[in-house]
Structures are given as C-alpha cells and as structure tokens.
Write a protein that holds these residues in place. Structure first.
Motif, PDB file in Angstrom:
ATOM      1  N   GLU A  34       0.824  -1.202   0.000  1.00 37.75           N
ATOM      2  CA  GLU A  34       0.000   0.000   0.000  1.00 37.75           C
ATOM      3  C   GLU A  34       0.865   1.260   0.000  1.00 37.75           C
ATOM      4  N   PRO A  35       1.624   1.494  -1.092  1.00 39.24           N
ATOM      5  CA  PRO A  35       2.412   2.734  -1.177  1.00 39.24           C
ATOM      6  C   PRO A  35       1.498   3.939  -1.276  1.00 39.24           C
ATOM      7  N   LYS A  36       2.075   5.137  -1.068  1.00 40.10           N
ATOM      8  CA  LYS A  36       1.277   6.354  -0.997  1.00 40.10           C
ATOM      9  C   LYS A  36       1.599   7.293  -2.151  1.00 40.10           C
ATOM     10  N   GLY A  37       0.591   8.112  -2.531  1.00 37.13           N
ATOM     11  CA  GLY A  37       0.768   9.097  -3.581  1.00 37.13           C
ATOM     12  C   GLY A  37      -0.426   9.159  -4.505  1.00 37.13           C
ATOM     13  N   PHE A  38      -0.333  10.023  -5.547  1.00 35.94           N
ATOM     14  CA  PHE A  38      -1.373  10.127  -6.563  1.00 35.94           C
ATOM     15  C   PHE A  38      -1.180   9.018  -7.592  1.00 35.94           C
ATOM     16  N   LEU A  39      -2.268   8.420  -8.023  1.00 33.71           N
ATOM     17  CA  LEU A  39      -2.151   7.291  -8.940  1.00 33.71           C
ATOM     18  C   LEU A  39      -3.271   7.304  -9.970  1.00 33.71           C
ATOM     19  N   TYR A  40      -3.054   6.527 -11.024  1.00 33.55           N
ATOM     20  CA  TYR A  40      -4.065   6.357 -12.060  1.00 33.55           C
ATOM     21  C   TYR A  40      -3.961   4.931 -12.591  1.00 33.55           C
ATOM     22  N   GLY A  41      -4.989   4.503 -13.293  1.00 30.25           N
ATOM     23  CA  GLY A  41      -4.962   3.154 -13.836  1.00 30.25           C
ATOM     24  C   GLY A  41      -6.346   2.716 -14.269  1.00 30.25           C
ATOM     25  N   ARG A  67      -3.642   7.883  -2.478  1.00 26.72           N
ATOM     26  CA  ARG A  67      -3.535   7.140  -1.225  1.00 26.72           C
ATOM     27  C   ARG A  67      -2.552   7.867  -0.323  1.00 26.72           C
ATOM     28  N   GLY A  68      -3.051   8.342   0.820  1.00 23.08           N
ATOM     29  CA  GLY A  68      -2.209   9.062   1.767  1.00 23.08           C
ATOM     30  C   GLY A  68      -2.246   8.425   3.137  1.00 23.08           C
ATOM     31  N   ASP A  69      -1.774   9.176   4.127  1.00 24.40           N
ATOM     32  CA  ASP A  69      -1.745   8.650   5.492  1.00 24.40           C
ATOM     33  C   ASP A  69      -3.149   8.428   6.045  1.00 24.40           C
ATOM     34  N   ARG A  70      -4.095   9.298   5.654  1.00 26.06           N
ATOM     35  CA  ARG A  70      -5.464   9.169   6.152  1.00 26.06           C
ATOM     36  C   ARG A  70      -6.496   9.017   5.036  1.00 26.06           C
ATOM     37  N   VAL A  78     -13.898   5.578  -1.543  1.00 25.27           N
ATOM     38  CA  VAL A  78     -13.276   6.642  -0.763  1.00 25.27           C
ATOM     39  C   VAL A  78     -13.315   6.269   0.715  1.00 25.27           C
ATOM     40  N   SER A  79     -12.202   6.496   1.401  1.00 18.28           N
ATOM     41  CA  SER A  79     -12.189   6.317   2.855  1.00 18.28           C
ATOM     42  C   SER A  79     -11.278   7.369   3.485  1.00 18.28           C
ATOM     43  N   TYR A  80     -11.625   7.767   4.692  1.00 15.16           N
ATOM     44  CA  TYR A  80     -10.823   8.735   5.432  1.00 15.16           C
ATOM     45  C   TYR A  80     -10.712   8.260   6.881  1.00 15.16           C
ATOM     46  N   ASP A  81      -9.471   8.113   7.356  1.00 14.96           N
ATOM     47  CA  ASP A  81      -9.230   7.653   8.720  1.00 14.96           C
ATOM     48  C   ASP A  81      -9.437   8.794   9.700  1.00 14.96           C
ATOM     49  N   VAL A  82     -10.449   8.673  10.533  1.00  9.07           N
ATOM     50  CA  VAL A  82     -10.704   9.693  11.550  1.00  9.07           C
ATOM     51  C   VAL A  82      -9.960   9.374  12.840  1.00  9.07           C
ATOM     52  N   LEU A  83      -9.447   8.146  12.951  1.00 10.31           N
ATOM     53  CA  LEU A  83      -8.684   7.745  14.132  1.00 10.31           C
ATOM     54  C   LEU A  83      -7.599   6.767  13.714  1.00 10.31           C
TER      55      LEU A  83
END
Length: 257
Positions: A34-41, A67-70, A78-83
């Motif tokens: 699960e690397p991080k950054g902007f991606l396309y495909g 895909r970022g830290d949160r 779409v998902s966002y880590d709130v904790l």
C-alpha cells in the motif's frame, strides 16, 4: 441472526488476538502493498451472477485517485481515517454497490420493477499487526434504493515471495432483510405462475478470497483478486436465483504520477 453475527465477530477477535498482538509495528509486507501518492490506472471486475439467465456482470473500473496517510481515493471508493492509534484505524467510507437488474438482463426479470445500482456509506474499523489485517465495517444504502445495510468482518494475512505479494482472506457479511428483499425478493404485484411472490429475512454470507499482486509489469502495480462466496439460504431459495454460490474476479492496474 444479528446476535449470531456479533458473536461470530467476537470469536474472530479472540481467536486471532495472540497473533495480532505479537508486535506494535505494522508488517513490512503490507507497507509495500500500500504505497502512498497520486495514482491512475484501470480495473475490470467480472462477477458470476446468482440470478437465473444472467450469467455474469462485467464492471469497468477507471482509476484516478490518491492514497495518503489518512485519505484514500480509488475511483469511486473513498475512505478517510478519523482515528489512527497503535495499529487501529477507524475510517469513514463510501463505496458503490454494483448490484441490481432490469428487464433486459434476463427473462426472469420481465414484469418486475428495476433494482437500482446504489452507493453505501458507513464506518470501517481496521486492525493491522504483523501483516495480519482484521476489518469490521457497517455500511448503509445512502441513496435509499434498498434502505438496507451490511455488517462485515474480514481477516487477511499478507505474504511476500520476491516481487510477488499474495494474501488469503476470509470474510463474513450480514445483510439485513431490506437489502435481501430488494435484490432477491419478489413483490406481490411482480408475482407470476413461474415466479411466485417471495419475501424473506436477513442473510449471512461467507467468502474466501485470494489476491496476488506485483510491481513488475509496465512500471506499475498489478493486482488480481478472486473471491468465492457461499450465500445464505434466504438468498439461494429466491425464485430469481439458480445457484447458492458465486465467483468474482477483479483485475486492477495502477501506477503513480
């Protein structure tokens, strides 16, 4: 039924607690997966359908995301880590539900109301230790198509062999009666001599999965996932359905900008 699902989820937590608590660090294999950054495909999903006369559903999945830290945006997912704390992540999630049908999909649906594609939203709890991944989620139909919800528990373990990553998994999902009756029920005004009215209760499905991924093709990341699902009798007994199991495949290719 709901209590039974809760007990099953509790059992999973207890059974695997010794392995999951072995270390406070996230596994190295999952970090590479699960690397991080902007991606396309692009992606392609092929689902074997349960319905009579409807062999398969093919779903193209263009991917433009991040895909970022949160925050994770993978096309319509779409998902966002709130904790985030000691291997535990609590996320707000949105995802499409690729289900439904209309009269053109199969003769069994002629004279029935259309069942629509929808979007789900809810919360997901993920616990990662030593490349183990334990997930719990609760997702609700936010477009009010079925007015249903799904509770899901999943467990996976990531491995690496050279440039090849692979992950077996198992999951159990609880679908409430609204969901089951919307997609697999037959209302009284839709009933015919060959398609009797059918209304039922909630359902519990079990899925085993296997995914394999590698970064060796075209300077990107390729993943193939295969799931095999056993469906509850409340789904399999529907007059719209001719099988109680199904296979689904997903092929995804992505690369970073």
């Amino acid at each position: 039924m709901y209590q039974g699902v809760c007990l099953f989820i509790t059992g999973i937590l207890v059974l695997f607690s010794s392995q999951l608590m072995a270390t406070d660090e996230r596994g190295e294999v999952r970090e590479r997966l699960e690397p991080k950054g902007f991606l396309y495909g692009f992606g392609l999903g092929v689902n074997q359908e349960l319905y009579k006369g409807y062999d398969r559903r093919v779903i193209p999945l263009p991917i433009l995301g991040y895909r970022g830290d949160r925050l994770s945006v993978l096309g319509p997912f779409v998902s966002y880590d709130v904790l985030q704390q000691e291997g535990v992540k609590l996320a707000v999630q949105v995802s499409p539900r690729f289900q439904g049908f209309d009269s053109s999909d199969s003769d069994i649906f002629i004279g029935m109301d259309e069942r629509d594609f929808s979007f789900d939203a809810g919360l997901g709890l993920k616990y990662e230790k030593d490349d183990w991944n334990l997930g719990l989620s609760s997702m609700f139909d936010v477009l009010n198509k079925s007015d249903g919800y799904e509770l899901k528990a999943s467990l996976g373990r990531a491995f690496q062999s050279g440039p090849i990553f692979y992950e077996p998994s198992i999951s159990v999902s609880y679908l409430d009666a609204n969901h089951v009756n919307y997609y697999y029920g037959v209302a009284s005004h839709e009933a015919t001599s060959s398609r009797p009215a059918y209304q039922t209760d909630s359902a519990v499905n079990t899925t085993i999965g296997f995914s394999i991924a590698t970064p060796i093709f075209f300077e990107g990341f390729t993943r193939l996932s295969i799931d095999y699902t056993w469906h509850d009798a409340n789904i399999a007994d529907s007059p719209l359905v001719d099988t109680g199991t199904n296979l689904s495949l997903r092929l995804l290719y992505s690369r970073f900008f």
